[in-house]
Design a protein around this motif. Structure first.
Motif, PDB file in Angstrom:
ATOM      1  N   THR A  10       0.847  -1.191   0.000  1.00  0.00           N
ATOM      2  CA  THR A  10       0.000   0.000   0.000  1.00  0.00           C
ATOM      3  C   THR A  10       0.883   1.242   0.000  1.00  0.00           C
ATOM      4  O   THR A  10       2.090   1.147   0.282  1.00  0.00           O
ATOM      5  N   VAL A  46      -7.855  -0.510  -7.481  1.00  0.00           N
ATOM      6  CA  VAL A  46      -8.590  -0.985  -6.324  1.00  0.00           C
ATOM      7  C   VAL A  46     -10.055  -0.614  -6.520  1.00  0.00           C
ATOM      8  O   VAL A  46     -10.374   0.548  -6.715  1.00  0.00           O
ATOM      9  N   LYS A  47     -10.916  -1.622  -6.493  1.00  0.00           N
ATOM     10  CA  LYS A  47     -12.340  -1.326  -6.591  1.00  0.00           C
ATOM     11  C   LYS A  47     -12.801  -0.798  -5.256  1.00  0.00           C
ATOM     12  O   LYS A  47     -12.446  -1.308  -4.211  1.00  0.00           O
ATOM     13  N   GLY A  48     -13.602   0.233  -5.297  1.00  0.00           N
ATOM     14  CA  GLY A  48     -14.061   0.872  -4.082  1.00  0.00           C
ATOM     15  C   GLY A  48     -13.545   2.291  -4.053  1.00  0.00           C
ATOM     16  O   GLY A  48     -12.870   2.752  -4.969  1.00  0.00           O
ATOM     17  N   TYR A  63     -10.900  -2.965   5.642  1.00  0.00           N
ATOM     18  CA  TYR A  63     -11.547  -3.798   4.636  1.00  0.00           C
ATOM     19  C   TYR A  63     -12.898  -3.246   4.183  1.00  0.00           C
ATOM     20  O   TYR A  63     -13.517  -3.794   3.259  1.00  0.00           O
ATOM     21  N   GLN A  94     -18.838  -0.030   1.967  1.00  0.00           N
ATOM     22  CA  GLN A  94     -18.380  -0.627   0.710  1.00  0.00           C
ATOM     23  C   GLN A  94     -17.169  -1.502   0.998  1.00  0.00           C
ATOM     24  O   GLN A  94     -16.105  -0.992   1.368  1.00  0.00           O
ATOM     25  N   TYR A  97     -13.906  -4.074   0.550  1.00  0.00           N
ATOM     26  CA  TYR A  97     -12.795  -4.418  -0.333  1.00  0.00           C
ATOM     27  C   TYR A  97     -12.633  -5.926  -0.261  1.00  0.00           C
ATOM     28  O   TYR A  97     -12.974  -6.540   0.743  1.00  0.00           O
ATOM     29  N   ARG A  98     -12.081  -6.523  -1.301  1.00  0.00           N
ATOM     30  CA  ARG A  98     -11.861  -7.966  -1.277  1.00  0.00           C
ATOM     31  C   ARG A  98     -10.752  -8.337  -0.296  1.00  0.00           C
ATOM     32  O   ARG A  98     -10.770  -9.388   0.314  1.00  0.00           O
ATOM     33  N   VAL A 140      -6.572  -3.177   1.847  1.00  0.00           N
ATOM     34  CA  VAL A 140      -5.534  -2.535   1.046  1.00  0.00           C
ATOM     35  C   VAL A 140      -5.037  -1.230   1.658  1.00  0.00           C
ATOM     36  O   VAL A 140      -4.037  -0.701   1.210  1.00  0.00           O
ATOM     37  N   TYR A 141      -5.722  -0.726   2.658  1.00  0.00           N
ATOM     38  CA  TYR A 141      -5.300   0.493   3.328  1.00  0.00           C
ATOM     39  C   TYR A 141      -5.084   0.194   4.801  1.00  0.00           C
ATOM     40  O   TYR A 141      -5.668  -0.734   5.352  1.00  0.00           O
TER      41      TYR A 141
END
Length: 190
Positions: A13, A62-64, A90, A95, A97-98, A101-102
């Motif tokens: 990240t 990144v989706k979201g 997550y 919304q 995330y899979r 990522v943060y």
């Protein structure tokens, strides 16, 4: 059979330390900070050529939404000390995330308006937390001062079972341990 020249399996990240300036030559997606550490510029897959000593980050979409100040997140406490907890985010504003990522950082001063001695009195490793982002920079600074914020899933420090909320305490149905955390009004197990 030749040596494996490249490793590209680690998700990183923004701001994540990859190594120091003497270990690898940064190629793409990496910057060097004031302490000579190599850091990722974005969310991506770290690629290291161990033979040539090159490192790069291949950007992924990144989706979201990108988290921002005022957003409410859910995440898992991934590491902590007496005054800091790192939270793998997550979910942002409901919304998901899979994968986390943060990363968010919870400082002991952002737990309660009342004094607490240790962050371990509010959250524990592996627990799920609902928090609010209080800045726009990465890593995201978090607060759980609001009654709607705090731990939403907690585990017994004695036997590891899920704790159930009873009045203002958390109780283990297996061993009977009674524990205290900074519990959200959205605590899942009642």
């Amino acid at each position: 059979m030749g040596l494996c020249m490249s490793i590209s399996t680690r998700l990183v990240t923004p701001g994540r330390v990859i190594g120091d300036r003497g270990e690898f030559m940064p190629i793409d997606g990496i910057y060097i900070d004031e302490n000579s550490y190599l850091r990722s510029q974005y969310v991506g897959v770290l690629q290291i050529d161990v033979y040539k000593k090159y490192a790069s980050v291949k950007k992924i979409n990144v989706k979201g939404v990108m988290p921002k100040q005022g957003d409410v997140i859910e995440g898992v406490v991934t590491s902590m000390s007496d005054d800091l907890a790192f939270i793998g985010i997550y979910m942002v504003n409901e919304q998901p995330y899979r994968i986390p990522v943060y990363t968010g950082i919870l400082h002991i001063s952002q737990v309660s308006v009342e004094f607490i001695n240790s962050l371990y009195d509010a959250v524990r490793l592996g627990e799920v937390v609902r928090a609010k982002i209080i800045n726009n920079n990465y890593p995201f600074q978090l607060t759980i001062k609001d009654p709607k914020l705090g731990v939403i899933v907690s585990y017994c420090s004695v036997c590891g079972s899920i704790l159930y909320k009873k009045d203002d305490k958390l109780v283990c149905p297996k061993c009977g341990s009674v524990e205290k955390r900074k519990v959200s009004s959205f605590y899942i197990y009642r």
